[in-house]
Motif scaffolding. Sequence first.
Motif, short mmCIF file in Angstrom:
data_model
loop_
_atom_site.label_atom_id
_atom_site.label_comp_id
_atom_site.label_asym_id
_atom_site.label_seq_id
_atom_site.Cartn_x
_atom_site.Cartn_y
_atom_site.Cartn_z
N ARG A 102 0.87 -1.17 0.00
CA ARG A 102 0.00 0.00 0.00
C ARG A 102 0.91 1.22 0.00
O ARG A 102 1.90 1.27 0.74
CB ARG A 102 -0.93 0.01 1.21
CG ARG A 102 -1.90 1.21 1.21
CD ARG A 102 -2.94 1.09 2.29
NE ARG A 102 -3.84 2.25 2.28
CZ ARG A 102 -4.88 2.42 1.48
NH1 ARG A 102 -5.18 1.47 0.61
NH2 ARG A 102 -5.64 3.49 1.55
N TYR A 104 1.69 5.46 0.14
CA TYR A 104 1.32 6.68 0.84
C TYR A 104 2.15 7.83 0.26
O TYR A 104 3.25 7.62 -0.26
CB TYR A 104 1.60 6.56 2.34
CG TYR A 104 0.77 5.48 3.01
CD1 TYR A 104 -0.43 5.79 3.65
CD2 TYR A 104 1.17 4.14 2.98
CE1 TYR A 104 -1.20 4.82 4.25
CE2 TYR A 104 0.41 3.15 3.57
CZ TYR A 104 -0.78 3.50 4.21
OH TYR A 104 -1.55 2.51 4.78
N THR A 106 2.32 12.52 -0.41
CA THR A 106 1.70 13.85 -0.45
C THR A 106 2.46 14.72 -1.43
O THR A 106 3.66 14.51 -1.68
CB THR A 106 1.67 14.50 0.95
OG1 THR A 106 0.82 15.63 0.93
CG2 THR A 106 3.06 14.94 1.42
N PRO A 119 -2.65 15.47 0.11
CA PRO A 119 -2.37 14.07 0.45
C PRO A 119 -2.72 13.15 -0.72
O PRO A 119 -3.69 13.37 -1.44
CB PRO A 119 -3.29 13.80 1.65
CG PRO A 119 -3.64 15.15 2.19
CD PRO A 119 -3.65 16.07 1.00
N GLU A 121 -3.90 9.47 -1.75
CA GLU A 121 -4.58 8.32 -1.17
C GLU A 121 -4.63 7.18 -2.19
O GLU A 121 -5.22 7.33 -3.26
CB GLU A 121 -6.00 8.71 -0.74
CG GLU A 121 -6.00 9.78 0.35
CD GLU A 121 -7.41 10.19 0.77
OE1 GLU A 121 -8.37 9.46 0.46
OE2 GLU A 121 -7.54 11.26 1.40
N ASP A 122 -3.98 6.08 -1.85
CA ASP A 122 -3.84 4.95 -2.77
C ASP A 122 -5.19 4.30 -3.06
O ASP A 122 -5.83 3.73 -2.19
CB ASP A 122 -2.87 3.92 -2.17
CG ASP A 122 -2.43 2.88 -3.18
OD1 ASP A 122 -2.93 2.90 -4.32
OD2 ASP A 122 -1.57 2.05 -2.83
N TYR A 123 -5.58 4.38 -4.32
CA TYR A 123 -6.88 3.87 -4.77
C TYR A 123 -6.69 2.69 -5.73
O TYR A 123 -7.62 2.25 -6.40
CB TYR A 123 -7.62 5.01 -5.47
CG TYR A 123 -9.12 4.85 -5.63
CD1 TYR A 123 -9.98 4.96 -4.53
CD2 TYR A 123 -9.69 4.62 -6.89
CE1 TYR A 123 -11.36 4.85 -4.69
CE2 TYR A 123 -11.06 4.51 -7.05
CZ TYR A 123 -11.89 4.61 -5.94
OH TYR A 123 -13.26 4.50 -6.09
N ARG A 138 -7.15 12.03 -4.38
CA ARG A 138 -7.90 11.12 -3.51
C ARG A 138 -8.09 9.75 -4.15
O ARG A 138 -8.56 8.82 -3.48
CB ARG A 138 -9.26 11.72 -3.16
CG ARG A 138 -9.19 13.08 -2.47
CD ARG A 138 -8.65 12.98 -1.07
NE ARG A 138 -8.59 14.28 -0.40
CZ ARG A 138 -8.12 14.45 0.83
NH1 ARG A 138 -7.64 13.43 1.50
NH2 ARG A 138 -8.11 15.65 1.37
N LYS A 139 -7.78 9.64 -5.44
CA LYS A 139 -7.90 8.34 -6.14
C LYS A 139 -6.60 8.07 -6.89
O LYS A 139 -6.57 7.86 -8.10
CB LYS A 139 -9.11 8.35 -7.08
CG LYS A 139 -10.44 8.43 -6.35
CD LYS A 139 -11.61 8.32 -7.31
CE LYS A 139 -12.93 8.32 -6.54
NZ LYS A 139 -14.10 8.21 -7.46
N TRP A 140 -5.53 8.04 -6.14
CA TRP A 140 -4.17 7.95 -6.66
C TRP A 140 -3.83 6.51 -7.03
O TRP A 140 -4.14 5.58 -6.28
CB TRP A 140 -3.24 8.47 -5.56
CG TRP A 140 -1.77 8.37 -5.78
CD1 TRP A 140 -1.06 8.69 -6.90
CD2 TRP A 140 -0.79 7.97 -4.81
NE1 TRP A 140 0.28 8.51 -6.70
CE2 TRP A 140 0.47 8.07 -5.42
CE3 TRP A 140 -0.87 7.54 -3.48
CZ2 TRP A 140 1.65 7.74 -4.75
CZ3 TRP A 140 0.28 7.23 -2.80
CH2 TRP A 140 1.53 7.32 -3.43
#
Length: 295
Positions: A102, A104, A106, A119, A121-123, A138-140
């Motif tokens: 996972r 992380y 920024t 930030p 966020e791993d999507y 937010r949907k990285w």
Amino acid sequence: MLAILPQFIFAQHSDENGRIKQLHLYEDTLIVLGKKFINDENDLERKNANYAFIKTMVNALKIPNSFLFPFDSVKSISVINSPDNRFRIFSWHITNDDGSYRFYGTIQVNTGGQLKMYPLEDYSPLLQNPEDSVTDNRKWYGAQYYKIIPVYSPKLYYVLIGWKGNTVKSTKKVIDVLSFKDEKPVLGMRVFDGNGKSRNRVVFEYNREASMLLRYVPDQNLIVFDHLAPPDPGSKNKPATYGPDLTYDGYKLKNGRWVYVDNLDMRNVPESRDDEYVDPKKQAAIDKAAAKRNQ
């Protein structure tokens, strides 16, 4: 008025020293937490260390002018600045018990003072077609980046090259795109042409035991990479079996877009593999072995 000026300069200097000292203290904590989330064998301990790491990092970045502090002693993460110094990206990974990862991170914007960051966020597990997707922070499509390439086309954008890990069987690497719309980050852009279709980002998957070259060659405006192939025709639909076949392909920058080229002549391009990204866990093992030899 002139008598006040030296006092003002001294106060400024004193404040700056205080900020730097505070950042160094935060950095020391980040080093300890980073080693823990990389090396601890307990899954919960790794995750708890990571949450504490995130909280500490945010507090550190809130210090005025933190953008100028490199955090280069924190070996568990990647910190890379855009060549135009407009922003930098922090990115790192946590290993799950099943061998997956996972990510992380920024994006910190260079404001010249107060903190402005986005930030990441791993999507990844929910992005069914990452090569066709355009997302926000937010949907990285999570990765640990090692290169930022600015492209000065009519719309300025940045190519990001990163290592993505994957599972116990395969590894992924990615070429992504970052741009800004209304000052907010947008990830993915349909600028990769050829090799069957146009893409918003390019994803490679190959056998975990293999190594893959993926590198930017600035004097040729070229992203070069190993051509990945299955070991036999029966494994064509099994990317986890793929590996380099000793030929090379790439994406060449033309008029602000990246055009696919195959069978590149690699005689003028360095052939070292995977040296752009060093897994912190492997590096720790190397450092430990070296320390033993020196005892």
